[in-house]
Design a protein around this motif. Sequence first.
Motif, short mmCIF file in Angstrom:
data_model
loop_
_atom_site.label_atom_id
_atom_site.label_comp_id
_atom_site.label_asym_id
_atom_site.label_seq_id
_atom_site.Cartn_x
_atom_site.Cartn_y
_atom_site.Cartn_z
N PRO A 112 35.77 40.62 37.11
CA PRO A 112 34.53 41.36 36.31
C PRO A 112 35.33 42.38 35.64
O PRO A 112 36.39 43.14 35.94
CB PRO A 112 33.95 41.82 37.94
N PRO A 113 34.47 42.92 34.61
CA PRO A 113 34.97 43.86 33.83
C PRO A 113 34.90 45.32 34.56
O PRO A 113 33.92 45.31 35.49
CB PRO A 113 33.87 44.06 32.71
N LEU A 114 35.78 46.35 34.20
CA LEU A 114 35.88 47.65 34.79
C LEU A 114 34.52 48.20 34.93
O LEU A 114 34.20 49.13 35.73
CB LEU A 114 36.83 48.35 34.15
N ALA A 137 33.82 37.50 48.22
CA ALA A 137 32.51 37.32 48.94
C ALA A 137 31.54 38.71 48.75
O ALA A 137 30.54 38.60 49.00
CB ALA A 137 32.93 37.02 50.52
N ARG A 138 32.41 39.77 48.81
CA ARG A 138 31.64 40.98 48.78
C ARG A 138 31.66 41.64 47.18
O ARG A 138 30.99 42.64 47.17
CB ARG A 138 32.60 42.08 49.50
N SER A 139 31.87 40.80 46.31
CA SER A 139 31.72 41.10 44.99
C SER A 139 30.37 40.71 44.28
O SER A 139 29.69 39.98 44.94
CB SER A 139 32.99 40.31 44.12
N PRO A 140 30.22 41.20 43.06
CA PRO A 140 28.75 40.80 42.59
C PRO A 140 28.84 39.30 41.87
O PRO A 140 27.76 38.91 41.20
CB PRO A 140 28.50 41.76 41.29
N LEU A 141 29.87 38.69 41.90
CA LEU A 141 29.99 37.37 41.35
C LEU A 141 29.37 36.24 42.06
O LEU A 141 29.51 36.40 43.22
CB LEU A 141 31.59 36.76 41.24
N MET A 195 29.31 35.82 35.35
CA MET A 195 30.18 36.09 36.30
C MET A 195 30.00 35.30 37.45
O MET A 195 29.05 35.45 38.27
CB MET A 195 29.73 37.55 36.62
N PHE A 196 30.97 34.33 37.50
CA PHE A 196 30.74 33.25 38.35
C PHE A 196 32.34 32.82 38.77
O PHE A 196 33.13 32.58 37.99
CB PHE A 196 30.07 31.91 37.62
N ALA A 197 32.11 32.24 40.16
CA ALA A 197 33.53 31.81 40.60
C ALA A 197 33.19 30.30 41.24
O ALA A 197 32.30 29.84 41.78
CB ALA A 197 34.03 32.53 41.88
#
Length: 398
Positions: A125-127, A237-241, A293-295
């Motif tokens: 993700p961007p800064l 798992a804890r990210s916004p993605l 923003m996807f994994a």
Amino acid sequence: MLEGNNARRRRNLQGYAMPCGLAITSPEYFKGMDDRSDVHDVFTKANFPLIKELMFDLNFTLNIVQVDKGGYKHNGTFSGLMGKFQNHSVELGCMGILMRTERLEVVDFMIVTLIVKSSIIFRQPPLSIVANIFELPFSVGVWACCFGLMAIYWICMLAMRYLATGERFTPIESLVFIFGTMCQRGNDLAPPHFNGTRLLMFSLQLTSFFILTSYSASIVALLQSPSRAILTVGDLARSPLKAGVMESSYGRVYYQETQDPDVQELYRKKIKPYGDKGFMEPNEGIARVKQEMFAFETEVNAAYKVIKDTFAPEEVCKLQELEAIKLPPFGVPIRRGSKYREMIRQRLMWQREVGIIKRFTILWIHQKPLCENQNAGYSSCSSQIDFLELKLVKAHLL
């Protein structure tokens, strides 16, 4: 010479119709065993040429039995191809299949033919998403020096006011002037009467110009820089993605069987709540990685093909991988206790020794795209100035 003839006779099955099973898990995409344009059922199509070479080598024919999946054990009974081995309907597998422990109850795996890696493909993700980007250009020490410099200028302006009685600005007006100058805002302060005051104000404006120039240039670079926020599956798992998994015969099984707490958290938070929508085709998943923003958890063979076809060189450099589930290797199965086991194993070993297996692996498995120019995606400061001004306005800096 006699021993050589005996060996050849022992390898000659005289046209025996070998019951051979294969699984086509995605029949809607299947266009033949020679179709390399499609990434579905690669474990079947990449191994079938080895069985054809074996067929010509040992002089037997294939009596193919087709099923829709490799098969897993439920209540003591296997489904799919493993079920055919369990009830002795097939003798040999015309494909590679994952070497799972419970499958050893009904088959023997003669040789590892294919190793397929499954990875999570994503972009950092961007800064601006994971941090306050307007605090990042300067360190804490630089910010402290800036405020300290403003305090020094304020003290100097107060001293000039009391030493030169002709200056009319008040302490509050001088403080507002300093803040306005540092933020490149206009001011309505009365014109100074003395050269010392003029020199002090000019020095402040020149200093603020260089500070803001450095700050703006750093912001432009940071706006285009990815973060390093995701380094493990737990971070993901804890990210916004958001996340998804490639639709495959084994994807659901391995995510439900995993004992890794981070992978369990990832599945529970980002995949399971979406049900069947959490599992998708490689084209859709990789497209979402590119646009959102996807994994996406997928076979790297399938991912690399789509990436080569749809990503620009600078976009390839932004992709990263994490390994969540580790797939066992693929092996050619044969019915447990089969009298043909040793003969077929030896000829498959011979195929490995002379490079036949390596050749077909190179033909069928796509290699990872290379990052050719990591800095190609960066824009100049001039092309970003409008976007920067918009950001600064939102932050009340202009």
